[in-house]
Design a protein around this motif. Structure first.
Motif, mmCIF file in Angstrom:
data_model
loop_
_atom_site.group_PDB
_atom_site.id
_atom_site.type_symbol
_atom_site.label_atom_id
_atom_site.label_comp_id
_atom_site.label_asym_id
_atom_site.label_seq_id
_atom_site.Cartn_x
_atom_site.Cartn_y
_atom_site.Cartn_z
ATOM 1 N N ASN A 144 21.656 -4.201 43.492
ATOM 2 C CA ASN A 144 21.712 -3.290 44.628
ATOM 3 C C ASN A 144 20.336 -3.266 45.299
ATOM 4 O OD1 ASN A 144 20.078 -1.520 43.019
ATOM 5 N ND2 ASN A 144 21.927 -0.575 42.173
ATOM 6 N N LEU A 145 20.246 -2.566 46.416
ATOM 7 C CA LEU A 145 19.002 -2.525 47.172
ATOM 8 C C LEU A 145 17.895 -1.842 46.385
ATOM 9 C CD1 LEU A 145 17.363 -2.968 49.738
ATOM 10 C CD2 LEU A 145 18.425 -0.910 50.709
ATOM 11 N N GLU A 146 18.242 -0.801 45.640
ATOM 12 C CA GLU A 146 17.240 -0.090 44.861
ATOM 13 C C GLU A 146 16.543 -1.050 43.887
ATOM 14 O OE1 GLU A 146 19.515 2.876 46.833
ATOM 15 O OE2 GLU A 146 20.166 1.156 45.649
ATOM 16 N N THR A 147 17.327 -1.839 43.181
ATOM 17 C CA THR A 147 16.760 -2.803 42.245
ATOM 18 C C THR A 147 15.918 -3.848 42.974
ATOM 19 O OG1 THR A 147 18.656 -2.514 40.765
ATOM 20 C CG2 THR A 147 17.321 -4.495 40.450
ATOM 21 N N GLN A 148 16.400 -4.281 44.122
ATOM 22 C CA GLN A 148 15.700 -5.322 44.883
ATOM 23 C C GLN A 148 14.298 -4.903 45.294
ATOM 24 O OE1 GLN A 148 14.847 -5.228 48.382
ATOM 25 N NE2 GLN A 148 13.923 -7.272 48.242
ATOM 26 N N THR A 149 14.118 -3.621 45.648
ATOM 27 C CA THR A 149 12.872 -3.205 46.302
ATOM 28 C C THR A 149 11.621 -3.464 45.465
ATOM 29 O OG1 THR A 149 13.140 -0.931 45.476
ATOM 30 C CG2 THR A 149 13.977 -1.423 47.699
ATOM 31 N N THR A 150 11.726 -3.392 44.154
ATOM 32 C CA THR A 150 10.525 -3.590 43.338
ATOM 33 C C THR A 150 10.437 -4.991 42.732
ATOM 34 O OG1 THR A 150 11.662 -2.536 41.457
ATOM 35 C CG2 THR A 150 10.170 -1.160 42.778
ATOM 36 N N MET A 151 11.459 -5.804 42.903
ATOM 37 C CA MET A 151 11.410 -7.154 42.344
ATOM 38 C C MET A 151 10.332 -8.026 42.990
ATOM 39 S SD MET A 151 15.483 -7.761 41.566
ATOM 40 C CE MET A 151 15.345 -9.417 40.886
ATOM 41 N N PRO A 152 10.123 -7.976 44.318
ATOM 42 C CA PRO A 152 9.007 -8.740 44.895
ATOM 43 C C PRO A 152 7.649 -8.248 44.402
ATOM 44 C CG PRO A 152 10.598 -8.165 46.591
ATOM 45 C CD PRO A 152 10.969 -7.376 45.372
ATOM 46 N N ILE A 153 7.533 -6.945 44.141
ATOM 47 C CA ILE A 153 6.271 -6.399 43.642
ATOM 48 C C ILE A 153 5.970 -6.976 42.265
ATOM 49 C CG2 ILE A 153 5.043 -4.283 42.992
ATOM 50 C CD1 ILE A 153 6.877 -2.773 44.963
ATOM 51 N N LYS A 154 7.020 -7.184 41.467
ATOM 52 C CA LYS A 154 6.858 -7.681 40.107
ATOM 53 C C LYS A 154 6.919 -9.206 40.026
ATOM 54 C CE LYS A 154 10.089 -4.811 38.521
ATOM 55 N NZ LYS A 154 10.953 -4.065 37.572
ATOM 56 N N ASP A 155 6.873 -9.861 41.180
ATOM 57 C CA ASP A 155 6.891 -11.320 41.231
ATOM 58 C C ASP A 155 5.457 -11.852 41.293
ATOM 59 O OD1 ASP A 155 6.938 -13.956 43.071
ATOM 60 O OD2 ASP A 155 8.837 -13.809 41.999
ATOM 61 N N ILE A 201 9.994 5.122 43.370
ATOM 62 C CA ILE A 201 9.578 4.122 44.357
ATOM 63 C C ILE A 201 10.798 3.392 44.910
ATOM 64 C CG2 ILE A 201 8.352 1.927 44.643
ATOM 65 C CD1 ILE A 201 6.287 2.958 42.619
ATOM 66 N N GLN A 202 11.709 3.014 44.039
ATOM 67 C CA GLN A 202 12.915 2.304 44.459
ATOM 68 C C GLN A 202 13.770 3.158 45.393
ATOM 69 O OE1 GLN A 202 14.604 1.394 40.597
ATOM 70 N NE2 GLN A 202 13.791 -0.697 40.614
ATOM 71 N N LEU A 203 13.960 4.410 45.037
ATOM 72 C CA LEU A 203 14.783 5.296 45.858
ATOM 73 C C LEU A 203 14.195 5.453 47.260
ATOM 74 C CD1 LEU A 203 15.618 8.099 43.254
ATOM 75 C CD2 LEU A 203 17.165 6.323 44.100
ATOM 76 N N ALA A 204 12.879 5.649 47.337
ATOM 77 C CA ALA A 204 12.232 5.868 48.630
ATOM 78 C C ALA A 204 12.250 4.607 49.485
ATOM 79 C CB ALA A 204 10.799 6.347 48.422
ATOM 80 N N LEU A 205 11.914 3.478 48.898
ATOM 81 C CA LEU A 205 11.938 2.226 49.657
ATOM 82 C C LEU A 205 13.347 1.911 50.153
ATOM 83 C CD1 LEU A 205 9.518 -0.101 47.633
ATOM 84 C CD2 LEU A 205 9.339 0.472 50.069
ATOM 85 N N ALA A 206 14.344 2.111 49.310
ATOM 86 C CA ALA A 206 15.719 1.833 49.718
ATOM 87 C C ALA A 206 16.157 2.759 50.844
ATOM 88 C CB ALA A 206 16.656 1.967 48.522
ATOM 89 N N GLN A 207 15.729 4.015 50.798
ATOM 90 C CA GLN A 207 16.078 4.931 51.890
ATOM 91 C C GLN A 207 15.473 4.460 53.207
ATOM 92 O OE1 GLN A 207 15.595 9.189 51.227
ATOM 93 N NE2 GLN A 207 16.050 8.966 49.055
ATOM 94 N N PHE A 208 14.226 4.031 53.165
ATOM 95 C CA PHE A 208 13.594 3.558 54.396
ATOM 96 C C PHE A 208 14.294 2.308 54.919
ATOM 97 C CE2 PHE A 208 10.462 0.789 56.523
ATOM 98 C CZ PHE A 208 10.202 1.588 57.625
ATOM 99 N N VAL A 209 14.560 1.349 54.053
ATOM 100 C CA VAL A 209 15.192 0.113 54.493
ATOM 101 C C VAL A 209 16.590 0.385 55.047
ATOM 102 C CG1 VAL A 209 16.084 -2.126 53.731
ATOM 103 C CG2 VAL A 209 13.831 -1.354 52.971
ATOM 104 N N ARG A 210 17.352 1.236 54.369
ATOM 105 C CA ARG A 210 18.703 1.544 54.868
ATOM 106 C C ARG A 210 18.659 2.307 56.194
ATOM 107 N NH1 ARG A 210 20.293 2.659 49.320
ATOM 108 N NH2 ARG A 210 21.606 0.937 48.566
#
Length: 394
Positions: A144-155, A201-210
């Motif tokens: 989901n988008l929530e999971t996606q938001t921090t994956m680039p940070i952890k890359d 962090i995931q919740l906030a980033l996903a809210q902004f993107v959506r």
């Protein structure tokens, strides 16, 4: 004892806390660091409207689920989205690869990270909320988008908090952010606690993107005037209405995959009015890689077709996961002739009628009509709305 006036708290000086003399009180601004960092770009007393934006009645898809957009949460998400502190060397933010000027995409084929470049082209972030597909990345590896938001940070290559290859890990990032004054205030503001967690962090980033939505296109003006997409749009030219019909109508094929009548069938994967990707779509026939090594048949997701180009026809960056398509004409042409490439065992079934790669046999009039229609899907507000812009002063 203390009083509350607006958002400024009057706190008694310790040695005279029992006195009623108002001169013994000092004003403590709970948003001093926010004001010092962002100036008038963020005003906690008057937030931009993220939570209650106008959504056309004909838009029915919504993957928000349990993470409803709030003005406070999306404001925090906006700061996180643009903050280079989220990268290991303070040079890259989410917005480095997803730029407002390009419909939150990138004009580079591969985006620059802290340790190299991305393995796939950065996907545009338009109307991600309004889709049946809830998985993210080209290969759908994020549930989901929530999971996606921090994956680039952890890359390791992208933002560098991977915990591998000598990188610090995500907990180190949390410690880093916890020592920044405006995050103490923003997390308190959004969640009632200064504590920073990956989930917050995931919740906030996903809210902004959506919250990033685009519904001010020529298509939307026309769609609001009719009962359904099949009717001619009164504001469309004859060519645009022809292109719409070709886009919506399925093709009729003979036994060897040649189109004999009908339209192009684009809506089979990108249904109106959201123009999102069908979650059951397979590979679209693009199986290359950016670095040219091997093949990649796992790419089955795509962004919405809205804002592929700006209203003047300027592309918002190259298309497809390899960036190999750079014009609408090339995009339409790709689907006109699908070759059954060796090794592509994941080609979408809709692109191989009767076991053959589809041959649409498009003429110039049809190509130009579909391009004209695709251009009607572009709005203007998404490029200029301040609530989606960089809150950090230049």
């Amino acid at each position: 004892m203390y009083k509350k006036a607006s958002l400024l708290f009057l706190v008694a000086i310790a040695y005279s806390c029992s006195s009623d003399d108002s001169s013994n009180y000092v004003e403590i601004d709970p948003y001093a660091a926010i004001t010092a960092t962002f100036g008038g770009n963020i005003n906690p007393e008057s937030l931009y409207n993220y939570a209650n934006q106008t959504i056309p009645g004909y838009i029915t898809k919504d993957n928000t689920a349990a993470n409803s957009i709030t003005n406070k949460g999306a404001t925090l998400g906006r700061v996180l989205f643009y903050d280079k502190n989220l990268s290991s060397n303070n040079t890259i933010s989410c917005s480095s690869c997803h730029q407002q000027a390009n419909a939150f995409g990138d004009t580079n084929i591969a985006s620059t990270g802290v340790n190299g470049t991305t393995g796939r082209h950065s996907m545009r972030l338009i109307n991600t909320r309004f889709a049946n597909e809830t998985r993210f990345f080209w290969d759908e590896r994020a549930v989901n988008l929530e999971t996606q938001t921090t994956m680039p940070i952890k890359d390791h290559g992208e933002m560098g908090f991977s915990g591998t290859n000598g990188d610090q890990n995500f907990n180190d990032l949390i410690t880093k952010l916890s020592n920044i004054g405006y995050y103490k205030e923003l997390f308190m503001f959004a969640y009632g606690s200064e504590e920073i967690t990956e989930n917050k962090i995931q919740l906030a980033l996903a809210q902004f993107v959506r919250s990033i939505q685009s519904f001010d296109s020529k298509y939307d003006i026309g769609r609001a005037q009719v009962a359904n997409d099949g009717q001619p749009f009164p504001n469309f030219t004859t060519q645009e209405n022809q292109g719409k019909n070709l886009f919506l109508s399925p093709p009729v094929f003979d036994a060897t995959g040649n189109r004999t009548s009908g339209g192009l069938g684009c809506a089979g994967c990108h249904a109106a009015p959201e123009f999102d990707i069908n979650p059951l779509s397979g590979n679209n026939g693009i199986i290359g890689t950016i670095n040219g090594n091997g093949i990649d048949i796992t790419n089955t997701r795509a962004p919405s077709l809205r804002d592929l180009v700006k209203t003047d026809g300027t592309p918002n960056g190259p298309m497809m996961h390899t960036g190999v398509i750079t014009t609408l004409q090339a995009a339409v042409g790709h689907y006109g002739t699908i070759n059954l490439a060796p090794g592509n065992t994941n080609l979408d079934v809709k692109l191989r009628p009767n076991g053959f790669g589809q041959q649409l046999h498009l003429n110039a009039q049809e190509v130009n009509a579909v391009i004209a229609f695709l251009r009607t899907l572009s709005g203007t507000n998404v490029y200029t709305d301040v609530k989606w812009s960089n809150p950090f002063p230049n």
